[in-house]
Design a protein around this motif. Structure first.
Motif, PDB file in Angstrom:
ATOM      1  N   MET A 176       3.012  35.370  17.686  1.00  0.00           N
ATOM      2  CA  MET A 176       4.466  35.236  17.914  1.00  0.00           C
ATOM      3  C   MET A 176       4.933  36.268  18.953  1.00  0.00           C
ATOM      4  O   MET A 176       5.667  35.973  19.869  1.00  0.00           O
ATOM      5  CB  MET A 176       5.222  35.432  16.592  1.00  0.00           C
ATOM      6  N   MET A 177       4.479  37.522  18.789  1.00  0.00           N
ATOM      7  CA  MET A 177       4.824  38.580  19.719  1.00  0.00           C
ATOM      8  C   MET A 177       4.388  38.213  21.124  1.00  0.00           C
ATOM      9  O   MET A 177       5.097  38.436  22.094  1.00  0.00           O
ATOM     10  CB  MET A 177       4.158  39.892  19.271  1.00  0.00           C
ATOM     11  N   HIS A 178       3.207  37.618  21.242  1.00  0.00           N
ATOM     12  CA  HIS A 178       2.665  37.260  22.545  1.00  0.00           C
ATOM     13  C   HIS A 178       3.533  36.200  23.233  1.00  0.00           C
ATOM     14  O   HIS A 178       3.796  36.266  24.421  1.00  0.00           O
ATOM     15  CB  HIS A 178       1.239  36.740  22.384  1.00  0.00           C
ATOM     16  N   ASN A 179       4.030  35.234  22.448  1.00  0.00           N
ATOM     17  CA  ASN A 179       4.841  34.158  23.010  1.00  0.00           C
ATOM     18  C   ASN A 179       6.207  34.669  23.474  1.00  0.00           C
ATOM     19  O   ASN A 179       6.726  34.242  24.496  1.00  0.00           O
ATOM     20  CB  ASN A 179       5.038  33.040  21.976  1.00  0.00           C
ATOM     21  N   VAL A 180       6.797  35.580  22.668  1.00  0.00           N
ATOM     22  CA  VAL A 180       8.122  36.081  22.990  1.00  0.00           C
ATOM     23  C   VAL A 180       8.091  36.955  24.244  1.00  0.00           C
ATOM     24  O   VAL A 180       9.052  37.056  24.971  1.00  0.00           O
ATOM     25  CB  VAL A 180       8.712  36.877  21.787  1.00  0.00           C
ATOM     26  N   SER A 181       6.973  37.589  24.513  1.00  0.00           N
ATOM     27  CA  SER A 181       6.899  38.576  25.595  1.00  0.00           C
ATOM     28  C   SER A 181       7.032  37.958  26.987  1.00  0.00           C
ATOM     29  O   SER A 181       7.347  38.653  27.932  1.00  0.00           O
ATOM     30  CB  SER A 181       5.594  39.364  25.507  1.00  0.00           C
ATOM     31  N   HIS A 182       6.815  36.654  27.121  1.00  0.00           N
ATOM     32  CA  HIS A 182       6.903  36.023  28.430  1.00  0.00           C
ATOM     33  C   HIS A 182       8.331  35.536  28.663  1.00  0.00           C
ATOM     34  O   HIS A 182       8.639  34.359  28.481  1.00  0.00           O
ATOM     35  CB  HIS A 182       5.893  34.870  28.539  1.00  0.00           C
ATOM     36  N   VAL A 183       9.208  36.437  29.046  1.00  0.00           N
ATOM     37  CA  VAL A 183      10.614  36.127  29.265  1.00  0.00           C
ATOM     38  C   VAL A 183      10.787  35.515  30.649  1.00  0.00           C
ATOM     39  O   VAL A 183      10.346  36.078  31.645  1.00  0.00           O
ATOM     40  CB  VAL A 183      11.484  37.394  29.137  1.00  0.00           C
ATOM     41  N   LYS A 184      11.415  34.347  30.686  1.00  0.00           N
ATOM     42  CA  LYS A 184      11.674  33.666  31.960  1.00  0.00           C
ATOM     43  C   LYS A 184      13.139  33.775  32.376  1.00  0.00           C
ATOM     44  O   LYS A 184      13.466  33.747  33.560  1.00  0.00           O
ATOM     45  CB  LYS A 184      11.294  32.182  31.843  1.00  0.00           C
ATOM     46  N   LEU A 185      14.025  33.856  31.374  1.00  0.00           N
ATOM     47  CA  LEU A 185      15.471  33.963  31.622  1.00  0.00           C
ATOM     48  C   LEU A 185      16.056  35.092  30.799  1.00  0.00           C
ATOM     49  O   LEU A 185      15.601  35.354  29.674  1.00  0.00           O
ATOM     50  CB  LEU A 185      16.177  32.659  31.249  1.00  0.00           C
ATOM     51  N   PHE A 186      17.062  35.737  31.328  1.00  0.00           N
ATOM     52  CA  PHE A 186      17.815  36.731  30.574  1.00  0.00           C
ATOM     53  C   PHE A 186      19.218  36.195  30.322  1.00  0.00           C
ATOM     54  O   PHE A 186      19.815  35.548  31.185  1.00  0.00           O
ATOM     55  CB  PHE A 186      17.917  38.049  31.352  1.00  0.00           C
ATOM     56  N   PHE A 187      19.738  36.488  29.131  1.00  0.00           N
ATOM     57  CA  PHE A 187      21.099  36.101  28.765  1.00  0.00           C
ATOM     58  C   PHE A 187      21.978  37.354  28.821  1.00  0.00           C
ATOM     59  O   PHE A 187      21.730  38.322  28.114  1.00  0.00           O
ATOM     60  CB  PHE A 187      21.130  35.491  27.367  1.00  0.00           C
ATOM     61  N   LEU A 188      23.001  37.295  29.665  1.00  0.00           N
ATOM     62  CA  LEU A 188      23.922  38.426  29.827  1.00  0.00           C
ATOM     63  C   LEU A 188      25.120  38.229  28.911  1.00  0.00           C
ATOM     64  O   LEU A 188      25.827  37.225  29.016  1.00  0.00           O
ATOM     65  CB  LEU A 188      24.376  38.534  31.284  1.00  0.00           C
ATOM     66  N   SER A 189      25.370  39.192  28.028  1.00  0.00           N
ATOM     67  CA  SER A 189      26.437  39.020  27.036  1.00  0.00           C
ATOM     68  C   SER A 189      27.674  39.869  27.329  1.00  0.00           C
ATOM     69  O   SER A 189      28.561  39.984  26.485  1.00  0.00           O
ATOM     70  CB  SER A 189      25.905  39.374  25.638  1.00  0.00           C
ATOM     71  N   GLY A 190      27.746  40.456  28.506  1.00  0.00           N
ATOM     72  CA  GLY A 190      28.864  41.332  28.831  1.00  0.00           C
ATOM     73  C   GLY A 190      30.211  40.642  28.928  1.00  0.00           C
ATOM     74  O   GLY A 190      31.250  41.289  28.831  1.00  0.00           O
ATOM     75  N   LEU A 191      30.207  39.315  29.117  1.00  0.00           N
ATOM     76  CA  LEU A 191      31.469  38.576  29.264  1.00  0.00           C
ATOM     77  C   LEU A 191      31.852  37.789  28.018  1.00  0.00           C
ATOM     78  O   LEU A 191      32.847  37.070  28.037  1.00  0.00           O
ATOM     79  CB  LEU A 191      31.368  37.603  30.449  1.00  0.00           C
TER      80      LEU A 191
END
Length: 313
Positions: free
Chosen positions: A1-16
């Motif tokens: 599970m850790m291995h799958n999560v580590s490949h981040v393709k997109l980031f979600f910005l929550s500042g707005l």
């Protein structure tokens, strides 16, 4: 599970996330701010480029300073304007690293250019007879390259080290990407040791820039104390530099103090303002300060405005 999560393709910005009810007003205000930044910086750059009497080290460095302001704000404003019109605030992994590079490079280059400007004023006031031989075209080109390429290499190294990390979360609680936030998303804290060492070395390098600026102006002030001519030159050319430095340091230190010691219970609107103030205040204030304080630039701009008004009539 850790291995799958580590490949981040997109980031979600929550500042707005808490301000979307006012997104039309925020979009209008942000667009107005960005247009004004572009207008005042481009006006100063074009004025210096077109007027051959300003092809001197001080004005060329000022032109570089304004260009860096345009570069830094372009790394932030188009993306935030797009986010204000979008229901989902995302950025690609590569885009996030590029934006982090742009943000850090803008801040570091600003300090490097201010250091070169301080050296220029030191030579002009403390060693006036040697000024033209010391600040030759070749030396000026070398200093401009130093003020831009050195931060690029240092910040680029930080970003490359960040790009090798495996990340366990795609959520960034800010308006834009910054390197230290991405590093905090690393799955294994042990992997960030090299990042932290290089980050501290980077801080030391740019703190040394700050000490150099202080050292330069200490000598300048000592020289100006007993000379009315040098005092007038100091008030005319050094005060804008010192004002720019003060604005830069206050906005950057405010952000750093908030990152290190700020409360997580602050309203999001205030948190966002603290995060972006160095992308709003210096790019607006710097060209205005130099435009009003430096006589050559002020007169040239006023002549241009007067001529356009006559043509329109």
């Amino acid at each position: 599970m850790m291995h799958n999560v580590s490949h981040v393709k997109l980031f979600f910005l929550s500042g707005l996330s808490e301000t979307m009810n006012y997104r039309v007003a925020l979009f209008s205000l942000t667009l107005l701010c960005y247009c004004f930044i572009v207008l005042v910086n481009v006006a100063l750059i074009v004025t210096i480029i077109l007027d051959k009497t300003m092809h001197e080290p001080m004005y060329i460095l000022l032109c570089t300073f304004c260009m860096n302001g345009l570069y830094g704000t372009t790394g932030f404003y188009p993306k935030i304007l797009w986010d204000l019109l979008s229901p989902v605030h995302v950025i690609s992994y590569t885009g996030c690293l590029v934006q982090a590079l742009a943000m850090y490079l803008f801040a570091c280059s600003d300090l490097s250019i201010l250091a070169v400007m301080a050296y220029d004023r030191y030579v002009a006031i403390c060693r006036p007879l040697e000024y033209h031989s010391i600040m030759s075209k070749q030396r000026l080109l070398l200093l401009v390259c130093f003020s831009l390429l050195t931060p690029f290499c240092i910040v680029g190294t930080n970003i490359i080290l960040t790009s090798r990390l495996k990340l366990c979360s795609p959520y960034i609680a800010r308006l834009f990407c910054v390197n230290w936030v991405i590093v905090k998303l690393a799955c294994f804290p042990a992997d960030t040791i090299v990042n932290n060492i290089v980050a501290y070395i980077t801080i030391i390098i740019f703190v040394c820039h700050g000490f150099f600026i202080v050292w330069s102006y200490v000598y300048v002030i000592k020289t100006c104390v007993n000379s009315l001519e040098n005092r007038a030159k100091f008030m005319q050319t050094c005060v804008p530099h010192l004002t720019s430095l003060l604005i830069f340091l206050v906005t950057i230190l405010f952000d750093i103090m908030h990152i290190r010691f700020g409360s997580s219970e602050l309203p999001q609107a205030l948190d966002n303002f603290i995060a972006i103030e160095y992308l709003v205040i210096p790019p607006i204030m710097n060209p205005l300060i130099y435009g009003f304080k430096l006589t050559k630039i002020r007169n040239r701009i006023l002549c241009g405005i007067t001529f356009k008004m006559k043509v329109l009539r």
